[in-house]
Scaffold this motif. Structure first.
Motif, mmCIF file in Angstrom:
data_model
loop_
_atom_site.group_PDB
_atom_site.id
_atom_site.type_symbol
_atom_site.label_atom_id
_atom_site.label_comp_id
_atom_site.label_asym_id
_atom_site.label_seq_id
_atom_site.Cartn_x
_atom_site.Cartn_y
_atom_site.Cartn_z
ATOM 1 N N VAL A 28 -4.067 1.550 -3.654
ATOM 2 C CA VAL A 28 -4.220 1.144 -2.255
ATOM 3 C C VAL A 28 -5.525 0.388 -2.066
ATOM 4 O O VAL A 28 -5.587 -0.604 -1.338
ATOM 5 N N ARG A 29 -6.581 0.839 -2.756
ATOM 6 C CA ARG A 29 -7.869 0.150 -2.616
ATOM 7 C C ARG A 29 -7.757 -1.302 -3.100
ATOM 8 O O ARG A 29 -8.303 -2.225 -2.485
ATOM 9 N N GLU A 36 -7.557 -7.085 -1.495
ATOM 10 C CA GLU A 36 -6.839 -8.354 -1.412
ATOM 11 C C GLU A 36 -6.559 -8.721 0.046
ATOM 12 O O GLU A 36 -6.633 -9.901 0.419
ATOM 13 N N ALA A 37 -6.224 -7.721 0.857
ATOM 14 C CA ALA A 37 -5.985 -7.991 2.277
ATOM 15 C C ALA A 37 -7.258 -8.462 2.965
ATOM 16 O O ALA A 37 -7.233 -9.384 3.792
ATOM 17 N N ALA A 69 0.831 -1.204 0.000
ATOM 18 C CA ALA A 69 0.000 0.000 0.000
ATOM 19 C C ALA A 69 0.866 1.255 0.000
ATOM 20 O O ALA A 69 0.571 2.236 -0.689
ATOM 21 N N GLU A 70 1.934 1.236 0.779
ATOM 22 C CA GLU A 70 2.825 2.394 0.828
ATOM 23 C C GLU A 70 3.502 2.644 -0.513
ATOM 24 O O GLU A 70 3.802 3.788 -0.873
ATOM 25 N N PRO A 121 -13.201 1.822 1.666
ATOM 26 C CA PRO A 121 -12.422 1.304 2.792
ATOM 27 C C PRO A 121 -12.373 2.260 3.969
ATOM 28 O O PRO A 121 -12.328 1.826 5.097
ATOM 29 N N VAL A 122 -12.393 3.570 3.696
ATOM 30 C CA VAL A 122 -12.304 4.510 4.807
ATOM 31 C C VAL A 122 -13.527 4.455 5.690
ATOM 32 O O VAL A 122 -13.539 4.997 6.779
ATOM 33 N N GLU A 123 -14.603 3.798 5.228
ATOM 34 C CA GLU A 123 -15.807 3.669 6.024
ATOM 35 C C GLU A 123 -15.868 2.316 6.720
ATOM 36 O O GLU A 123 -16.878 1.937 7.277
ATOM 37 N N ASP A 124 -14.787 1.583 6.650
ATOM 38 C CA ASP A 124 -14.712 0.297 7.315
ATOM 39 C C ASP A 124 -14.910 0.482 8.813
ATOM 40 O O ASP A 124 -14.648 1.537 9.369
ATOM 41 N N ALA A 125 -15.395 -0.575 9.470
ATOM 42 C CA ALA A 125 -15.728 -0.457 10.891
ATOM 43 C C ALA A 125 -14.555 0.007 11.723
ATOM 44 O O ALA A 125 -14.698 0.821 12.628
#
Length: 338
Positions: free
Chosen positions: A221-222, A227-228, A212-213, A267-271
């Motif tokens: 990154v998404r 995949e992660a 991601a970096e 992803p930024v809205e992930d729990a």
């Protein structure tokens, strides 16, 4: 030139620390040499000034520098420590500490060395955690017994023997850091800490964070994030990837949308990211509360006491709603006083 720090023993509280035989320049040289180690916690890597702070703080506690480097975390200017280190400080002072608990409640007791006729006791239950708004945090969902014990230990230590803590009054989790099961911060003041985030169960050579970096933009990154997630990455790890994506070119700022228009959460809205955002919101609400208290003529200690009286808990463990309600009351008081 070889620079070494003097050995420091874990002297009893109140005993003088080992003499600082090295000058500040020599200590800084030591810290510069150590800062290049990849085994250091992230906040100290290539940060000799941060290391020097830890070395000096360790001296004030009578600890070996490495104990402070690995066990003490400074959050918003306040030193914090894991419940394990708090327990060690209590026992080092000669007091007896007893802890028991399960996933529903934890009880911690301290019997002071200078008053063995009285038992200090704190009981922290899962209902207390629910009222404080803690059960939405990932670490509380996964390790409730450990978190209940940590809360009980830190609370009883503050009540029974605050002098033994030497300024380390709270665990990182109590200061709104997102932590792992051992109490090490994963998220502090807007920064994800990679060191203690549990890795996904993909192949041993797959480092999603490094990928991601290295990604050129948020879209890259998404792809790594997806995949992660498919590899079984835990929420804290996914949150770390999402935090990296927000700093990449092409990152989108989530805007409110009608429910029928929402196809897929970013992803930024992930729990886990929501937990991190809640931590940031809580810290901001707490700052507003203390600002309002100052405007009403209260110092920090008086503000804490007023909050505890009004809400039955410390401001350090309060919810956003409680802090905002207190802020409103304080502003009204300040206006009335004016």
């Amino acid at each position: 030139m070889t620079v070494s720090l003097p050995e420091q023993q874990l002297a009893p509280v109140g005993a003088p620390a080992a003499p600082a035989r090295l000058s500040i320049d020599d200590k800084l040289a030591y810290c510069r040499a150590l800062a290049g180690s990849g085994m250091l916690p992230r906040q100290y890597r290539n940060q000799p000034a941060n290391l020097l702070y830890a070395v000096e703080y360790a001296g004030s506690l009578g600890l070996h520098p490495m104990v402070a480097i690995t066990g003490i975390h400074v959050i918003d200017g306040k030193p914090s420590a894991s419940s394990a280190l708090i327990s060690a400080l209590v026992r080092r002072a000669g007091h007896k500490l007893r802890v028991k608990g399960d996933t529903t409640a934890a009880v911690a007791q301290i019997i002071r060395a200078d008053d063995d006729d009285w038992v200090f006791e704190v009981r922290f239950t899962i209902e207390d955690a629910r009222r404080a708004g803690l059960l939405g945090k990932d670490v509380w969902k996964r390790y409730p017994a450990a978190m209940l014990k940590a809360r009980a230990i830190s609370a009883v230590a503050r009540d029974a023997c605050e002098e033994a803590l030497l300024g380390v009054h709270y665990t990182p989790e109590e200061l709104d850091a997102v932590v792992d099961q051992e109490g090490h911060p994963v998220y502090i003041a807007g920064e994800m800490q990679r060191d203690h985030v549990e890795q996904p169960s993909a192949g041993p050579h797959r480092d999603f964070v490094a990928e991601a970096e290295q990604a050129p933009d948020a879209a890259g990154v998404r792809a790594v994030w997806e995949e992660a997630k498919a590899a079984g990455a835990p929420q804290d790890y996914l949150a770390l990837l999402a935090a990296i994506g927000r700093d990449k070119p092409g990152a989108r700022v989530a805007e409110p949308q009608p429910a029928e228009d929402v196809v897929e959460a970013e992803p930024v809205e992930d729990a886990a990211v929501s937990d991190a955002q809640l931590a940031a919101d809580t810290a901001a609400a707490r700052k507003e509360m203390y600002d309002a208290a100052q405007a009403a003529g209260l110092d920090a200690e008086e503000a804490d006491e007023a909050f505890r009286t009004a809400h039955g808990c410390a401001a350090a463990v309060a919810t956003v709603e409680q802090l905002r309600a207190q802020t409103v009351d304080l502003r009204e008081a300040a206006g009335g006083a004016a």
